[in-house]
Structures are given as structure tokens and as C-alpha cells.
Design a protein around this motif. Structure first.
Motif, mmCIF file in Angstrom:
data_model
loop_
_atom_site.group_PDB
_atom_site.id
_atom_site.type_symbol
_atom_site.label_atom_id
_atom_site.label_comp_id
_atom_site.label_asym_id
_atom_site.label_seq_id
_atom_site.Cartn_x
_atom_site.Cartn_y
_atom_site.Cartn_z
ATOM 1 N N UNK A 415 61.189 -115.183 -17.877
ATOM 2 C CA UNK A 415 62.018 -114.708 -18.982
ATOM 3 C C UNK A 415 61.301 -114.925 -20.309
ATOM 4 N N UNK A 416 61.563 -114.022 -21.249
ATOM 5 C CA UNK A 416 61.001 -114.157 -22.591
ATOM 6 C C UNK A 416 62.073 -113.833 -23.604
ATOM 7 N N UNK A 417 61.846 -114.250 -24.847
ATOM 8 C CA UNK A 417 62.607 -113.765 -26.003
ATOM 9 C C UNK A 417 61.610 -113.423 -27.087
ATOM 10 N N UNK A 418 61.576 -112.155 -27.481
ATOM 11 C CA UNK A 418 60.720 -111.724 -28.574
ATOM 12 C C UNK A 418 61.350 -112.207 -29.872
ATOM 13 N N UNK A 419 60.588 -112.974 -30.671
ATOM 14 C CA UNK A 419 61.203 -113.688 -31.793
ATOM 15 C C UNK A 419 60.377 -113.605 -33.076
ATOM 16 N N UNK A 420 59.667 -112.507 -33.290
ATOM 17 C CA UNK A 420 58.945 -112.345 -34.553
ATOM 18 C C UNK A 420 59.943 -111.927 -35.632
ATOM 19 N N UNK A 421 60.272 -112.846 -36.528
ATOM 20 C CA UNK A 421 61.283 -112.566 -37.548
ATOM 21 C C UNK A 421 60.799 -111.572 -38.594
ATOM 22 N N UNK A 422 59.512 -111.214 -38.550
ATOM 23 C CA UNK A 422 58.980 -110.211 -39.483
ATOM 24 C C UNK A 422 58.355 -109.055 -38.702
ATOM 25 N N UNK A 468 50.435 -108.319 -24.247
ATOM 26 C CA UNK A 468 49.762 -107.417 -23.314
ATOM 27 C C UNK A 468 49.141 -108.221 -22.174
ATOM 28 N N UNK A 469 48.582 -109.381 -22.489
ATOM 29 C CA UNK A 469 48.041 -110.240 -21.425
ATOM 30 C C UNK A 469 49.136 -110.632 -20.434
ATOM 31 N N UNK A 470 50.306 -111.024 -20.939
ATOM 32 C CA UNK A 470 51.416 -111.397 -20.051
ATOM 33 C C UNK A 470 51.850 -110.215 -19.191
ATOM 34 N N UNK A 489 56.869 -120.922 -17.965
ATOM 35 C CA UNK A 489 57.398 -121.434 -16.695
ATOM 36 C C UNK A 489 58.255 -120.401 -15.975
ATOM 37 N N UNK A 490 58.326 -120.529 -14.660
ATOM 38 C CA UNK A 490 59.171 -119.660 -13.861
ATOM 39 C C UNK A 490 60.624 -120.050 -14.087
ATOM 40 N N UNK A 491 61.565 -119.147 -13.764
ATOM 41 C CA UNK A 491 62.974 -119.304 -14.103
ATOM 42 C C UNK A 491 63.593 -120.647 -13.715
ATOM 43 N N UNK A 495 63.745 -122.356 -18.620
ATOM 44 C CA UNK A 495 63.175 -122.084 -19.935
ATOM 45 C C UNK A 495 63.002 -120.587 -20.170
ATOM 46 N N UNK A 496 62.947 -120.242 -21.453
ATOM 47 C CA UNK A 496 62.625 -118.895 -21.905
ATOM 48 C C UNK A 496 61.346 -118.993 -22.725
ATOM 49 N N UNK A 497 60.423 -118.062 -22.515
ATOM 50 C CA UNK A 497 59.193 -118.069 -23.301
ATOM 51 C C UNK A 497 59.455 -117.365 -24.624
ATOM 52 N N UNK A 498 59.422 -118.114 -25.720
ATOM 53 C CA UNK A 498 59.624 -117.535 -27.048
ATOM 54 C C UNK A 498 58.318 -116.901 -27.509
ATOM 55 N N UNK A 499 58.389 -115.626 -27.911
ATOM 56 C CA UNK A 499 57.206 -114.879 -28.332
ATOM 57 C C UNK A 499 57.272 -114.656 -29.835
ATOM 58 N N UNK A 500 56.486 -115.422 -30.585
ATOM 59 C CA UNK A 500 56.428 -115.310 -32.040
ATOM 60 C C UNK A 500 54.979 -115.520 -32.469
ATOM 61 N N UNK A 501 54.599 -114.972 -33.615
ATOM 62 C CA UNK A 501 53.218 -115.122 -34.055
ATOM 63 C C UNK A 501 52.801 -116.596 -34.169
ATOM 64 N N UNK A 502 51.792 -116.958 -33.405
ATOM 65 C CA UNK A 502 51.235 -118.319 -33.396
ATOM 66 C C UNK A 502 52.255 -119.385 -33.011
ATOM 67 N N UNK A 503 53.396 -118.975 -32.438
ATOM 68 C CA UNK A 503 54.409 -119.946 -32.007
ATOM 69 C C UNK A 503 54.971 -119.547 -30.647
ATOM 70 N N UNK A 504 54.095 -119.205 -29.742
ATOM 71 C CA UNK A 504 54.531 -118.800 -28.408
ATOM 72 C C UNK A 504 54.603 -120.018 -27.498
#
Length: 523
Positions: A415-422, A468-470, A489-491, A495-504
Motif C-alpha cells: 500500500x502507498x499514499x501519494x503525499x506531495x503537498x505541492x 517508477x522504480x516501485x 513493507x508488505x501489508x 504500514x502504508x508507504x508515504x510517497x513525498x519528495x525526499x520523505x518516502x
């Protein structure tokens, strides 16, 4: 009623006036000596070369669904002689103006596009990602998604496709075979084409990932629950399209009952003058696509209780009646902000005094409004973002987490959450408040939408490369982790993988931040 998110980017222009003749009379291919022809089972195609990749646009995967083939399951594409021009995308399927400037009324639209890294015959076949576009089942086109970055960095073959939309894709009527699921049947036809032909483009026919966003994500959910999709794909990626959507959720229902779809079809027939016809479907087949588009409901979804989709995907998921394949699934931190901004711009003003009454209009049961209003307090200045949070949390984030829980009982889930606030905006139009990471905001990190890259900071470019790598690692092995990316990590780790610039990185606070205890408890 489904409020669809219309992506505000321009598709690559297609050629007008296509018809059945396109399959028999292949246009001359411009001289492109650097791109050798590729031989599919129906005939040879020649595309264009980019820097490190090749594209093949407008390849037919089914016969044009016109005339007597309107509202039938897709038929095989006719073979052709010579080398077919695959240098330009085909017309989008019929749709109102929006993502496609001016819309489209061309029913000859069942075509796909292939993007592959340069070498046609790699040492080993490459993983294949089949992308299903979003647009509320009413708009969109495969050609809107320039996939060269995903293909080259990920070393994968990417297929994008058109499928029938709106009433032409999801009409239901008593006695009409395939009622309510023609668009989903198109997607399955494209997957069968991939199994049969993708090896000629260097793809691995035994390693196909079905992926999509929004209505494309809901489509993946439907295909996971469809017995007729058995064996057509090996992994799944679901972006902002939770399988646990419900018909009473105005922004994200994934399917509706055949009975409800039949009622919608009856309404459409009456609206175009066919309600009293002796043979209603025959009458409807004589109505122009433009008139059907003008009369159709703005809300369109596939129908369940059908041969292709026996159960609501929500019910199928809860019962474990889905294909057991690895899944990468996620949503965006601020899913609802785009809709909230549009509502504010349309003249709705949210204040502490009117907030309970306002939020009641966005809930299946207005009696829930006081509790929701207390959980999401409004001030004089934050009404838009708070409404966005209600829309996003209830329709996307929490249903996505719930979907992940169900799927993890059957197969590996990440699981992921895309979290780039900009995140780069999809449109240059001003908004009444910053949108953060809204619905569809992650797409610019994977594709050049409309063939145009968005302006990004160096940190955002790094995030795009990481994503893209993921995505490509998941398509390759069923596991998104690589030595070059932060570990996800797997489900079962929760956990959820937070995807943010330089804060993944992984977080276990997503459910709490989006008030999922509240939303999961509400009927």
C-alpha cells in the motif's frame, strides 16, 4: 450520482473520420527506416522512435463496435495486408468535451498503444503493464498517457487502451447480452490481445500487470472479481479506485446493480425517442452517438449481477471471490480537494454555522452530519480543505485501506499514499485554496499527460523516479522493493508507504489521520 474527475490535460490529437474501412485499407506508412515493422497476428505495424524507446499507436484490438455491433461484446479485429501505420493514435471513444478538446463521437475507437524500450528483442522478455485510463467511465483515452518515462526507466512494456464509455459502454437493457459491461469486456479483449501479441514487442506474455487510476482503478477491481478475466493478468495496481466503493457514495461507487442499470437504460431510451419502439435496442442503434451523449446520465458505472461481473466487487472482495494475484494499491493524501475547490468556486460558502447542513449533502445519511461536523471542525477560513478531507477520506482513503485489508487475506498486498503537498497541478487554472496531493495528482509522476511533462523540482523528479522504480519492480516480481528505493513493507506489517519528495517511507498513522474509525463505523 457519480461526480467524475475530468483530468484537465489535452490528449494527443487523433485523426478524424475513422471507420470500418480503416482495417481494410491500411494507410501508407511514412518512411521511418530506424523503426522496423513488428508483426502481430493480424498484420505488421510500424511506429515511431523516441530517445531510447519506440511507440506503436492506434493498433486495433477489436472490430469497430458500430452498426449492428453497437452494444455487443467486442469482436475480433480484421487482419490487414502490408504494414499498418502505427505512428498516430486513434480517435478516443465517444465522450463529451473535457479531457478531449471538443469531445468525440467516433465509435470506431477500440485501439491500443504500445510503448517499449528500444531493443525489440531483449535478452529476456520485459514485464508488461496494461494501463486503464480514468475519467468516471465517461471520458478519457489511452493516448492521453505518454508512457515513455515509465517504459524506459522501468524497462517495461506499457500498453494503454481505449474502451467504450458512457451509455455506449455501459447501457443495460433487458435481453441485451453483455448489458452494463461492454466497456469492461473491451478491457478483457485488450488483455487477450496482449497475451497473444505482446511478445512481438519484447514483452512477457506470462507477466502482465493490469493497472489503472480512478475509473481505471475501479475497472481493475471489476476485473479482479470477474470470472471471465481468469488468466488474463498476473498482478494488479489500483490507484485511487477502491474496490469497496458503494452506489450511495456520490464520488466513488465502483458498480451498480443490473436492476438499477436497466432503469437508467429505460430512461435513456425514452429520452432519445425509443421508449415506445417495438424493438428498443434496434431503435437505439439508429440513434447518433452525439444524441446519446447529450441524453445520457453524467453518472456511469459497470453493472453487476451480470455474466462478466456476477457480484458487486465490494461483495466479491469480502467473500474472497477475487483473483488471487499480488496487488499494489494506494490513494492520495488530499483526494477530495479538487472536487471541494470546484464546489467552492461554484458559489458554496462554508462557515461554522452552515457546516453541519452543508456536509449533510455529501453523506449517504444526513443524520450522520452532526458527528462528521464535530470530527471535521470548520473555521471561517478552512471550509474548502475540510470539505475536501470529508470527500477524500470517506470515498477514497478509508475504502482503499479497507480494500487492502480484504485483498491481503488472499494474496500479497503493498500500500502507498501519494503525499506531495505541492504536486504539479493538472490545470493552470487558479483554485480557491492549495490542492495538495489531489485525486489524479500522482499521474504526472508516472506519465507525461497529454504528451507534455509538468514542471517539477529536483526533489519531485527524484520522487517520480522512485515511484517508477516501485511500479516497475512490482510489475517484474510482484514486490515493489529494490536495492535502490526506500523499503516498503508488505501489508501485514500494517504500514502504508508515504510517497513525498525526499520523505518516502512507511507510516502507520494513515488510518488515524483520515478518521477511518469513524468512516468504517458508519453504515
Amino acid at each position: 450520482m457519480l461526480v467524475c474527475a475530468v483530468l484537465a490535460f489535452t490528449a494527443v490529437p487523433a485523426q478524424a473520420g475513422t471507420s470500418e474501412a480503416r482495417q481494410a485499407a491500411v494507410p501508407a506508412v511514412p518512411a521511418v527506416p530506424a523503426v522496423p515493422a513488428v508483426h502481430t497476428r493480424a498484420g505488421a505495424v510500424r511506429g515511431t522512435a523516441g530517445e531510447g524507446y519506440r511507440t506503436f499507436d492506434g493498433i486495433p484490438y477489436a472490430a469497430p463496435p458500430v452498426g449492428s455491433l453497437r452494444w455487443t461484446p467486442p469482436h475480433p479485429a480484421l487482419p490487414w495486408r502490408g504494414v499498418r501505420d502505427a505512428t498516430r493514435p486513434a480517435d478516443p471513444c465517444p465522450q463529451p468535451a473535457g479531457e478531449i478538446p471538443g469531445g468525440s463521437t467516433t465509435e470506431d475507437c477500440l485501439y491500443l498503444n504500445v510503448t517499449t524500450p528500444d531493443a525489440a528483442r531483449p535478452d529476456r522478455p520485459r514485464p508488461v503493464i496494461v494501463w486503464v485510463h480514468g475519467g468516471g467511465f465517461t471520458t478519457g483515452a489511452g493516448s492521453s498517457y505518454d508512457a515513455h518515462r515509465l517504459a524506459t526507466r522501468g524497462n517495461v512494456v506499457v500498453v494503454t487502451l481505449n474502451y467504450r464509455l458512457g451509455a455506449l459502454g455501459f447501457l443495460a437493457h433487458r435481453g441485451l447480452p453483455g448489458s452494463g459491461t461492454f466497456g469492461l469486456a473491451d478491457q478483457q479483449a485488450a488483455l487477450r490481445w496482449v497475451r497473444a501479441n505482446i511478445g512481438a514487442f519484447g514483452g512477457d506474455r506470462h507477466n502482465v500487470t493490469l493497472a489503472g487510476e480512478s475509473a481505471g482503478g475501479f475497472s481493475v477491481c471489476a476485473q479482479l472479481a470477474s470470472p471471465t478475466a481468469t488468466g488474463l493478468f498476473d498482478r494488479a495496481i489500483i490507484e485511487s479506485g477502491p474496490c469497496t466503493g458503494r452506489a450511495d457514495r456520490p464520488f466513488a461507487p465502483s458498480a451498480l446493480s443490473l436492476k438499477a442499470a436497466d432503469a437508467t437504460g429505460t430512461k435513456l431510451a425514452k429520452a432519445v425517442g425509443c421508449g415506445g419502439a417495438r424493438h428498443v435496442v434496434a431503435c437505439l442503434r439508429r440513434v447518433s452517438a452525439a444524441r446519446l451523449l447529450a441524453a445520457q446520465d453524467t453518472s456511469q458505472q459497470p453493472a453487476y449481477a451480470t455474466g462478466l461481473l456476477p457480484r458487486d466487487p465490494n461483495t466479491a472482495l469480502a467473500r474472497g471471490a477475487v483473483h488471487h494475484v499480488p496487488v499494489l494499491i494506494g490513494s492520495n493524501h488530499d483526494e477530495g480537494n479538487g472536487w471541494a475547490a470546484a464546489i467552492i468556486q461554484a458559489g458554496t460558502r462554508i462557515t461554522p454555522a452552515n457546516w453541519p447542513r452543508t456536509v449533510a449533502g455529501f453523506l449517504p445519511d444526513p443524520a450522520q452530519a452532526p458527528l462528521v461536523a464535530r470530527t471535521y471542525p470548520v473555521t471561517e477560513t478552512n471550509g474548502g480543505p475540510v470539505l475536501g478531507a470529508v470527500i477524500g477520506d470517506s470515498n477514497y482513503t478509508c475504502p482503499t485501506l479497507r480494500t487492502g485489508t480484504f485483498l491481503a487475506a488472499q494474496a500479497p498486498v503493498w500500500r502507498y499514499e501519494f503525499a506531495d503537498e505541492h504536486a504539479p497541478p493538472l490545470t493552470p487554472a487558479p483554485t480557491p485554496f492549495p490542492l495538495g496531493a489531489p485525486h489524479a495528482g500522482e499521474l504526472t509522476y508516472l506519465f507525461d499527460l497529454g504528451g507534455r511533462p509538468r514542471a517539477m523540482t529536483p526533489a519531485q523528479h527524484r520522487l517520480a523516479n522512485t515511484m517508477i522504480n516501485y511500479w516497475s519492480a512490482f510489475a517484474r516480481t510482484g514486490n515493489p522493493n529494490t536495492p535502490a528505493t526506500p523499503h516498503t513493507p508488505i501489508w501485514p506489517a500494517g504500514y502504508v508507504q508515504s510517497l513525498a519528495p525526499d520523505h518516502t517511507g512507511p507510516t502507520n498513522t494513515t488510518a488515524a489521520a483520515h478518521h477511518c474509525t469513524l468512516w468504517n463505523a458508519l453504515p
